[in-house]
Design a protein around this motif. Structure first.
Motif, PDB file in Angstrom:
ATOM      1  N   THR A  77       0.821  -0.985   0.031  1.00 19.99           N
ATOM      2  CA  THR A  77      -0.020   0.037  -0.076  1.00 19.99           C
ATOM      3  C   THR A  77       0.773   1.228   0.112  1.00 19.99           C
ATOM      4  OG1 THR A  77      -0.143   0.004   2.288  1.00 19.99           O
ATOM      5  CG2 THR A  77      -1.873  -1.193   1.191  1.00 19.99           C
ATOM      6  N   ASP A  78       2.194   1.280  -0.265  1.00 16.84           N
ATOM      7  CA  ASP A  78       3.172   2.281  -0.030  1.00 16.84           C
ATOM      8  C   ASP A  78       2.779   3.399  -1.504  1.00 16.84           C
ATOM      9  OD1 ASP A  78       3.928   1.746   2.460  1.00 16.84           O
ATOM     10  OD2 ASP A  78       5.405   0.332   1.716  1.00 16.84           O
ATOM     11  N   ALA A  79       2.642   2.632  -2.556  1.00 13.42           N
ATOM     12  CA  ALA A  79       2.877   3.435  -3.617  1.00 13.42           C
ATOM     13  C   ALA A  79       1.947   2.415  -4.867  1.00 13.42           C
ATOM     14  CB  ALA A  79       4.168   3.694  -4.292  1.00 13.42           C
ATOM     15  N   THR A  80       1.414   3.311  -5.989  1.00 13.14           N
ATOM     16  CA  THR A  80       0.488   2.557  -6.944  1.00 13.14           C
ATOM     17  C   THR A  80       0.900   3.198  -8.251  1.00 13.14           C
ATOM     18  OG1 THR A  80      -1.171   2.154  -5.288  1.00 13.14           O
ATOM     19  CG2 THR A  80      -1.666   1.787  -7.642  1.00 13.14           C
ATOM     20  N   GLY A  81       1.300   2.332  -9.307  1.00 12.12           N
ATOM     21  CA  GLY A  81       1.728   2.809 -10.593  1.00 12.12           C
ATOM     22  C   GLY A  81       1.285   2.039 -11.520  1.00 12.12           C
ATOM     23  N   ILE A  82       1.014   2.785 -12.821  1.00 16.61           N
ATOM     24  CA  ILE A  82       0.683   1.957 -14.054  1.00 16.61           C
ATOM     25  C   ILE A  82       1.504   2.528 -15.176  1.00 16.61           C
ATOM     26  CG2 ILE A  82      -1.715   1.595 -13.460  1.00 16.61           C
ATOM     27  CD1 ILE A  82      -2.604   3.814 -15.273  1.00 16.61           C
ATOM     28  N   ALA A  83       1.542   1.833 -16.291  1.00 16.69           N
ATOM     29  CA  ALA A  83       2.450   2.134 -17.503  1.00 16.69           C
ATOM     30  C   ALA A  83       1.567   1.824 -18.783  1.00 16.69           C
ATOM     31  CB  ALA A  83       3.692   1.689 -17.456  1.00 16.69           C
ATOM     32  N   TYR A  84       1.373   2.618 -19.675  1.00 20.06           N
ATOM     33  CA  TYR A  84       0.789   2.255 -21.102  1.00 20.06           C
ATOM     34  C   TYR A  84       1.217   3.248 -22.142  1.00 20.06           C
ATOM     35  CZ  TYR A  84      -2.041   6.405 -19.609  1.00 20.06           C
ATOM     36  OH  TYR A  84      -2.412   7.806 -19.267  1.00 20.06           O
ATOM     37  N   ASN A  85       1.143   2.936 -23.336  1.00 23.51           N
ATOM     38  CA  ASN A  85       1.488   3.821 -24.346  1.00 23.51           C
ATOM     39  C   ASN A  85       0.371   4.433 -25.218  1.00 23.51           C
ATOM     40  OD1 ASN A  85       4.401   2.696 -25.304  1.00 23.51           O
ATOM     41  ND2 ASN A  85       3.372   0.683 -25.228  1.00 23.51           N
ATOM     42  N   PHE A  86       0.460   5.647 -25.526  1.00 25.41           N
ATOM     43  CA  PHE A  86      -0.674   6.502 -25.978  1.00 25.41           C
ATOM     44  C   PHE A  86       0.073   7.580 -26.905  1.00 25.41           C
ATOM     45  CE2 PHE A  86      -3.730  10.223 -25.276  1.00 25.41           C
ATOM     46  CZ  PHE A  86      -4.672   9.659 -26.031  1.00 25.41           C
ATOM     47  N   LYS A  87      -0.461   7.587 -27.850  1.00 29.02           N
ATOM     48  CA  LYS A  87      -0.148   8.479 -29.208  1.00 29.02           C
ATOM     49  C   LYS A  87       1.374   8.399 -29.203  1.00 29.02           C
ATOM     50  CE  LYS A  87      -3.938  11.693 -28.918  1.00 29.02           C
ATOM     51  NZ  LYS A  87      -4.405  13.180 -28.611  1.00 29.02           N
ATOM     52  N   ASP A  88       1.836   7.148 -29.387  1.00 30.52           N
ATOM     53  CA  ASP A  88       3.186   6.861 -29.779  1.00 30.52           C
ATOM     54  C   ASP A  88       4.268   7.137 -28.638  1.00 30.52           C
ATOM     55  OD1 ASP A  88       2.591   5.683 -32.081  1.00 30.52           O
ATOM     56  OD2 ASP A  88       2.475   7.828 -33.182  1.00 30.52           O
ATOM     57  N   ARG A  89       3.800   7.321 -27.402  1.00 27.97           N
ATOM     58  CA  ARG A  89       4.578   7.630 -26.249  1.00 27.97           C
ATOM     59  C   ARG A  89       4.186   6.728 -24.954  1.00 27.97           C
ATOM     60  NH1 ARG A  89       4.372  13.486 -23.398  1.00 27.97           N
ATOM     61  NH2 ARG A  89       5.644  12.925 -21.399  1.00 27.97           N
ATOM     62  N   LEU A  90       5.397   6.412 -24.271  1.00 25.99           N
ATOM     63  CA  LEU A  90       5.244   5.648 -23.210  1.00 25.99           C
ATOM     64  C   LEU A  90       4.601   6.715 -21.951  1.00 25.99           C
ATOM     65  CD1 LEU A  90       5.460   3.018 -21.636  1.00 25.99           C
ATOM     66  CD2 LEU A  90       7.750   3.236 -20.944  1.00 25.99           C
ATOM     67  N   ARG A  91       3.780   6.208 -21.372  1.00 22.47           N
ATOM     68  CA  ARG A  91       3.041   7.169 -20.137  1.00 22.47           C
ATOM     69  C   ARG A  91       3.455   6.301 -18.886  1.00 22.47           C
ATOM     70  NH1 ARG A  91       0.543  11.501 -23.076  1.00 22.47           N
ATOM     71  NH2 ARG A  91       0.931  11.116 -25.200  1.00 22.47           N
ATOM     72  N   ILE A  92       3.902   6.872 -17.803  1.00 23.32           N
ATOM     73  CA  ILE A  92       3.921   6.190 -16.701  1.00 23.32           C
ATOM     74  C   ILE A  92       3.359   7.230 -15.670  1.00 23.32           C
ATOM     75  CG2 ILE A  92       5.451   5.309 -14.653  1.00 23.32           C
ATOM     76  CD1 ILE A  92       7.413   4.714 -16.732  1.00 23.32           C
ATOM     77  N   TYR A  93       2.367   6.589 -14.931  1.00 18.43           N
ATOM     78  CA  TYR A  93       1.798   7.438 -13.742  1.00 18.43           C
ATOM     79  C   TYR A  93       1.773   6.636 -12.562  1.00 18.43           C
ATOM     80  CZ  TYR A  93      -2.151   9.660 -11.384  1.00 18.43           C
ATOM     81  OH  TYR A  93      -2.792  10.335 -10.366  1.00 18.43           O
ATOM     82  N   LYS A  94       2.399   7.178 -11.695  1.00 19.73           N
ATOM     83  CA  LYS A  94       2.630   6.726 -10.296  1.00 19.73           C
ATOM     84  C   LYS A  94       2.582   7.685  -9.258  1.00 19.73           C
ATOM     85  CE  LYS A  94       7.694   6.430 -11.099  1.00 19.73           C
ATOM     86  NZ  LYS A  94       8.860   5.401 -11.252  1.00 19.73           N
ATOM     87  N   ARG A  95       2.301   7.305  -7.922  1.00 20.69           N
ATOM     88  CA  ARG A  95       1.908   7.979  -6.802  1.00 20.69           C
ATOM     89  C   ARG A  95       2.092   7.182  -5.599  1.00 20.69           C
ATOM     90  NH1 ARG A  95       2.269  10.960 -10.217  1.00 20.69           N
ATOM     91  NH2 ARG A  95       0.573  12.665 -10.997  1.00 20.69           N
ATOM     92  N   PRO A  96       2.658   8.002  -4.628  1.00 18.00           N
ATOM     93  CA  PRO A  96       3.153   7.212  -3.242  1.00 18.00           C
ATOM     94  C   PRO A  96       1.922   7.064  -2.473  1.00 18.00           C
ATOM     95  CG  PRO A  96       3.922   9.511  -3.197  1.00 18.00           C
ATOM     96  CD  PRO A  96       3.474   9.398  -4.562  1.00 18.00           C
ATOM     97  N   ILE A  97       0.674   6.759  -2.798  1.00 11.94           N
ATOM     98  CA  ILE A  97      -0.437   6.323  -2.129  1.00 11.94           C
ATOM     99  C   ILE A  97      -0.972   4.986  -2.452  1.00 11.94           C
ATOM    100  CG2 ILE A  97      -1.085   8.797  -2.183  1.00 11.94           C
ATOM    101  CD1 ILE A  97      -2.884   8.334  -4.749  1.00 11.94           C
ATOM    102  N   PRO A  98      -1.950   4.315  -1.766  1.00 18.01           N
ATOM    103  CA  PRO A  98      -2.379   3.106  -1.646  1.00 18.01           C
ATOM    104  C   PRO A  98      -3.388   3.181  -2.997  1.00 18.01           C
ATOM    105  CG  PRO A  98      -3.208   4.112   0.188  1.00 18.01           C
ATOM    106  CD  PRO A  98      -2.090   4.855  -0.357  1.00 18.01           C
ATOM    107  N   ALA A  99      -3.722   2.040  -3.640  1.00 16.80           N
ATOM    108  CA  ALA A  99      -4.488   1.970  -4.819  1.00 16.80           C
ATOM    109  C   ALA A  99      -5.937   2.545  -4.535  1.00 16.80           C
ATOM    110  CB  ALA A  99      -4.474   0.545  -5.266  1.00 16.80           C
ATOM    111  N   ARG A 100      -6.288   2.430  -3.323  1.00 13.14           N
ATOM    112  CA  ARG A 100      -7.509   2.587  -2.921  1.00 13.14           C
ATOM    113  C   ARG A 100      -8.022   4.190  -2.947  1.00 13.14           C
ATOM    114  NH1 ARG A 100      -5.062   1.495   1.804  1.00 13.14           N
ATOM    115  NH2 ARG A 100      -4.979   2.854   3.323  1.00 13.14           N
ATOM    116  N   LYS A 101      -6.678   4.748  -2.902  1.00 16.96           N
ATOM    117  CA  LYS A 101      -6.756   6.601  -2.842  1.00 16.96           C
ATOM    118  C   LYS A 101      -6.660   6.958  -4.346  1.00 16.96           C
ATOM    119  CE  LYS A 101      -5.606   7.270   2.002  1.00 16.96           C
ATOM    120  NZ  LYS A 101      -4.738   7.970   2.810  1.00 16.96           N
ATOM    121  N   MET A 102      -6.076   5.862  -5.368  1.00 19.66           N
ATOM    122  CA  MET A 102      -5.778   6.490  -6.601  1.00 19.66           C
ATOM    123  C   MET A 102      -6.807   6.170  -7.725  1.00 19.66           C
ATOM    124  SD  MET A 102      -1.889   5.838  -8.239  1.00 19.66           S
ATOM    125  CE  MET A 102      -2.083   5.471 -10.111  1.00 19.66           C
TER     126      MET A 102
END
Length: 315
Positions: A35-60
């Motif tokens: 529960t210390d951090a949550t993050g995802i990664a995906y490709n969108f419009k020919d660019r890799l996007r990473i979205y991550k935050r130091p929060i548990p998944a229930r808050k993201m």
């Protein structure tokens, strides 16, 4: 202990709303492992996007845009590298073959510092042991079965790595940590354990999967954006720490079979008028003992969490 999760919509049969619902449900179920951090990664419009935050998944709240069909995720329990410094959280960004990739890791690596010295890897402000895997792949300047094999045979102790490349393929490099992939007609979902997936599909009211795959230690599995699978293998590096953790009956008896005792937490909660059932519900939901104790001093947050949790448990 962390958790990996994600999906590939290889027939593009899911709506964006459904994919977001699946990802948020998977992430929340993965909280049991971090529960210390949550993050995802995906490709969108020919660019890799990473979205991550130091929060548990229930808050993201996970929101992927329209047209995204492959997503790699991670929930973290910190073992090395302060989660409040977001650079230490997963997924990590890497570069090879003139393009970007994202890497997430479940497990603990014991020889990251030695590898950085032996391989003369660049200095980095990232403190997490997992990041050495990114640097080893970057050093080889390519992302393929051979480079993943070389990386997997260099690191020591427990791991499963997932790697998302520019072509929306997800690579799974399986050490002695668990991984489960469930296939449906047109898409797949995965997480670190089958139990996590079973709880998620129950909440999502999905039908039984058409197939279940649990790769074994030493396997490298690539699943591309069309759902096609190709495999390779590596030889896990054995260390004393690895051997003792895996085979010693003392480790299994003491560390794996001994449940955590929450008697003190139940006693403190009782003094605040919070029942043991409410505390157990929060524990089952993925909250840590420290987080629950903090909630006891914040009645508004506690009421919000217990109310949401009991609603979901009876859903």
């Amino acid at each position: 202990m962390c958790s990996l999760f994600g999906l590939i919509d290889f027939k593009e049969c899911l709506s964006t709303h459904t994919k977001n619902k699946i990802l948020n449900t998977l992430a929340r179920e993965c909280q049991v492992r971090g529960t210390d951090a949550t993050g995802i990664a995906y490709n969108f419009k020919d660019r890799l996007r990473i979205y991550k935050r130091p929060i548990p998944a229930r808050k993201m709240k996970i929101h992927i845009p329209n047209g995204v069909n492959a997503v790699m995720g991670h929930t973290r329990m910190t073992t090395q590298g302060n989660a409040q410094f977001n650079q230490n959280n997963h997924p990590f960004l890497g570069h090879a073959d003139g393009s970007s990739f994202a890497l997430a890791h479940n497990g603990v690596l014991w020889n990251d510092k030695e590898l950085r010295a032996e391989e003369n890897l660049p200095l980095t402000s990232v403190e997490t042991d997992s990041y050495v895997a990114v640097q080893l792949l970057e050093q080889q300047k390519t992302l393929d079965f051979d480079s993943l094999q070389s990386m997997a045979e260099a690191v020591e102790d427990s791991f499963v790595f997932t790697v998302l490349d520019k072509d929306n393929s997800i690579w799974f490099v399986v050490g002695d940590n668990p991984l489960c992939v469930m296939f449906y007609d047109g898409y797949l979902i995965y997480a670190s354990t089958q139990q996590i997936l079973c709880k998620a599909i129950k909440k999502l009211r999905l039908k039984a999967p058409t197939d279940i795959l649990e790769p074994k230690e030493g396997e490298i599995l690539k699943i591309d954006r069309t759902g096609r699978m190709t495999t390779s293998a590596f030889t896990p590096k054995t260390s004393y720490e690895h051997w003792w953790r895996r085979y010693s009956p003392y480790y299994r008896d003491y560390y794996e079979d001994t449940p955590e005792n929450y008697d003190d937490l139940f006693s403190v909660a009782k003094a605040f008028g919070v029942s043991a059932d409410e505390v157990q519900a929060l524990l089952d939901y993925g909250c840590s003992a420290d987080e629950i104790e903090e909630m006891l001093y914040d009645p508004a947050l506690l009421n919000e969490m217990t109310g949401e949790n009991f609603y979901m448990r009876t859903d």
